[in-house]
Motif scaffolding. Structure first.
Motif, PDB file in Angstrom:
ATOM      1  N   VAL A  94      -1.728  32.218  41.804  1.00  0.00           N
ATOM      2  CA  VAL A  94      -2.182  33.500  42.360  1.00  0.00           C
ATOM      3  C   VAL A  94      -1.432  34.685  41.769  1.00  0.00           C
ATOM      4  O   VAL A  94      -1.732  35.840  42.099  1.00  0.00           O
ATOM      5  N   ALA A  95      -0.455  34.438  40.908  1.00  0.00           N
ATOM      6  CA  ALA A  95       0.306  35.523  40.270  1.00  0.00           C
ATOM      7  C   ALA A  95       0.395  35.261  38.778  1.00  0.00           C
ATOM      8  O   ALA A  95       0.307  34.120  38.329  1.00  0.00           O
ATOM      9  N   PRO A  96       0.581  36.309  37.965  1.00  0.00           N
ATOM     10  CA  PRO A  96       0.773  36.110  36.524  1.00  0.00           C
ATOM     11  C   PRO A  96       2.061  35.343  36.254  1.00  0.00           C
ATOM     12  O   PRO A  96       2.907  35.165  37.132  1.00  0.00           O
ATOM     13  N   ARG A  97       2.207  34.903  35.012  1.00  0.00           N
ATOM     14  CA  ARG A  97       3.437  34.262  34.565  1.00  0.00           C
ATOM     15  C   ARG A  97       4.095  35.128  33.496  1.00  0.00           C
ATOM     16  O   ARG A  97       3.406  35.722  32.665  1.00  0.00           O
ATOM     17  N   LEU A  98       5.406  35.180  33.526  1.00  0.00           N
ATOM     18  CA  LEU A  98       6.149  35.938  32.519  1.00  0.00           C
ATOM     19  C   LEU A  98       6.183  35.146  31.219  1.00  0.00           C
ATOM     20  O   LEU A  98       6.619  33.996  31.194  1.00  0.00           O
ATOM     21  N   VAL A  99       5.722  35.781  30.134  1.00  0.00           N
ATOM     22  CA  VAL A  99       5.746  35.147  28.810  1.00  0.00           C
ATOM     23  C   VAL A  99       6.995  35.563  28.046  1.00  0.00           C
ATOM     24  O   VAL A  99       7.655  34.740  27.408  1.00  0.00           O
ATOM     25  N   ALA A 100       7.327  36.850  28.091  1.00  0.00           N
ATOM     26  CA  ALA A 100       8.487  37.354  27.358  1.00  0.00           C
ATOM     27  C   ALA A 100       8.948  38.659  27.985  1.00  0.00           C
ATOM     28  O   ALA A 100       8.150  39.383  28.600  1.00  0.00           O
ATOM     29  N   ALA A 101      10.232  38.955  27.835  1.00  0.00           N
ATOM     30  CA  ALA A 101      10.802  40.203  28.336  1.00  0.00           C
ATOM     31  C   ALA A 101      11.796  40.730  27.320  1.00  0.00           C
ATOM     32  O   ALA A 101      12.495  39.956  26.661  1.00  0.00           O
ATOM     33  N   ASP A 102      11.845  42.047  27.184  1.00  0.00           N
ATOM     34  CA  ASP A 102      12.791  42.699  26.277  1.00  0.00           C
ATOM     35  C   ASP A 102      13.480  43.816  27.048  1.00  0.00           C
ATOM     36  O   ASP A 102      12.852  44.824  27.390  1.00  0.00           O
TER      37      ASP A 102
END
Length: 460
Positions: free
Chosen positions: A248-256
């Motif tokens: 029900v929520a997005p998933r984190l692919v990458a963060a900078d």
């Protein structure tokens, strides 16, 4: 139209042949030489249209073959930038810059009479000396902008000089511009080549969101945060309790962290903000909203509060900005509620979304699935914090309030009701101040509506 002769000017094409180098993106540049304009300066492979029979894409492919020897499929040509240029001598022209990332053949000097060098050079460390016109196009491209006016003045050098940078970007219409080059590079390192960007930002200062369309039909969302605090909150939520929400929520692919940017997976459905549904469907939706809130609040065991759960520290600053928009008696009511906050018992705390409202909730009618997005205001707090902004959606609709509570599994306790009222007042004042400062009339009206409702009923 005046009686003067219609303005005419040449159109030229510029090739941004791009590859991934060891230290980042590189573009192919050639150095002009001999008895030609801008001899000794670096420039993109480029040229003029041969006549009305030739399109800009055909001209680009022809010039690329003549100058570099590479063969380009028309399907691989991507529009990048338009620059309206005027040289120091007064002549003007329109330049069309195109990006190409796939080609055949090894580039090399094919016209030695007018070019004495050709090399792959870093996009983020362009060489000097470079033709100012070419640099204007590449700077516009690196910034994720679509167009610029580059009108040089008499006496300006042909070579790029940072002290005499005449580039003036022309803003794109809402929804058409992509992020700057650094964010695009970050995204493509995470998910591969992106072939299209759609700006889907809400009207807010400093925060931007794009839908990124991949070369192999994947779709992601890319977001840059307004400040470090929002970035850290959203990343921390994605890496902890949001994982327990499942699909029900997005998933984190990458963060900078340096860019304050994230790449997340796309969720289906459409925002509930502004959507219209039949009453029975509305009750169904609000029941699911209550269920989702319960899942969020029970994802981590609640614990006793260790700090202030009623943030009144910024009230005076917010009141200063909101005061011209308050109704008679509002300020006295606000101050009375702030004083009441000091007498309320602390509530247990746990994970909260922080901006739990219809615009951050997405509904798929065919499946009855509800999704939640946007965790930049997530932090630990009392569960009722997540009903502050949602309560505006059930105003005047007891059936919707009851549907939420039924989905949530319980009604608020008397202590939670009192906390919710105080939190709603503080949020209303903050919203009015922010909306008035940034021209967001929706926020101003929502805050005024909340204050009027609380003054009339004492309940959110």
């Amino acid at each position: 139209m005046s009686g003067q002769q219609r303005h005419r000017e040449p159109v030229d094409v510029h090739l941004i042949l791009r590859r991934d180098g060891a230290a980042g993106p590189e573009v192919l540049l050639s150095r002009r030489s001999g008895d030609v304009y801008a001899s000794g300066l670096w420039h993109l492979p480029s040229g003029h249209l041969d006549g009305p029979h030739e399109s800009v894409v055909d001209a680009l492919i022809r010039e690329a073959a003549q100058e570099t020897g590479v063969v380009i499929d028309p399907a691989e040509v991507r529009f990048a930038v338009t620059v309206h240029h005027r040289s120091p001598g007064g002549g003007s022209r329109t330049g069309m810059f195109f990006e190409v990332r796939t080609w055949q053949g090894a580039p090399g000097v094919r016209e030695p009479a007018v070019c004495d060098a050709m090399d792959w050079l870093p996009l983020d460390a362009l060489p000097e000396p470079m033709v100012a016109y070419c640099r204007a196009g590449l700077d516009t491209y690196r910034a994720g902008q679509a167009m610029a006016v580059h009108f040089q003045e008499p006496g300006d050098p042909i070579a790029y000089d940072p002290a005499l940078d005449r580039r003036r970007p022309v803003p794109a219409a809402a929804g058409t511009a992509g992020p700057d080059a650094r964010v695009r590079e970050f995204t493509e390192r995470a998910v591969g080549r992106i072939t299209g960007w759609t700006d889907v930002s809400w009207a807010r200062e400093g925060s931007r969101v794009w839908r990124a369309h991949g070369a192999e039909h994947g779709v992601w969302f890319v977001k840059t945060h307004q400040n470090d605090r929002f970035h850290q909150r959203e990343v921390a939520a994605y890496r902890s309790w949001v994982l327990d929400l499942g699909a029900v929520a997005p998933r984190l692919v990458a963060a900078d962290e340096a860019l304050r940017a994230v790449v997340i997976t796309a969720v289906p459905a459409r925002s509930l903000h502004g959507a219209v549904h039949a009453p029975e469907e509305e009750r169904r939706i609000f029941h699911r909203i209550g269920q989702l809130a319960a899942v969020i609040h029970r994802s981590v065991p609640a614990r006793t509060a260790t700090g202030d759960t009623l943030p009144v520290g910024k009230l005076e600053r917010h009141l200063d900005g909101a005061r011209p928009h308050l109704a008679p008696g509002d300020e006295e009511f606000i101050r009375a509620m702030a004083e009441k906050a000091a007498t309320l018992p602390a509530l247990e705390t746990g994970p909260t979304h922080g901006d739990f409202q219809l615009r951050n909730l997405r509904w798929e009618t065919s499946t009855g699935a509800l999704y939640v997005i946007d965790f930049e205001r997530s932090e630990e707090g009392p569960a009722v914090r997540d009903f502050v902004r949602l309560s505006d959606a059930w105003d005047g609709r007891t059936d919707l309030y009851e549907a939420v509570m039924d989905g949530y599994g319980r009604f608020f306790t008397p202590a939670e009701e009192e906390h919710l009222a105080v939190l709603s007042v503080l949020d209303a004042v903050s919203g009015i101040q922010y909306g008035a400062t940034h021209g967001d009339l929706e926020l101003v009206e929502r805050g005024r509506r909340t204050l009027a409702r609380l003054r009339a009923t004492g309940r959110p």
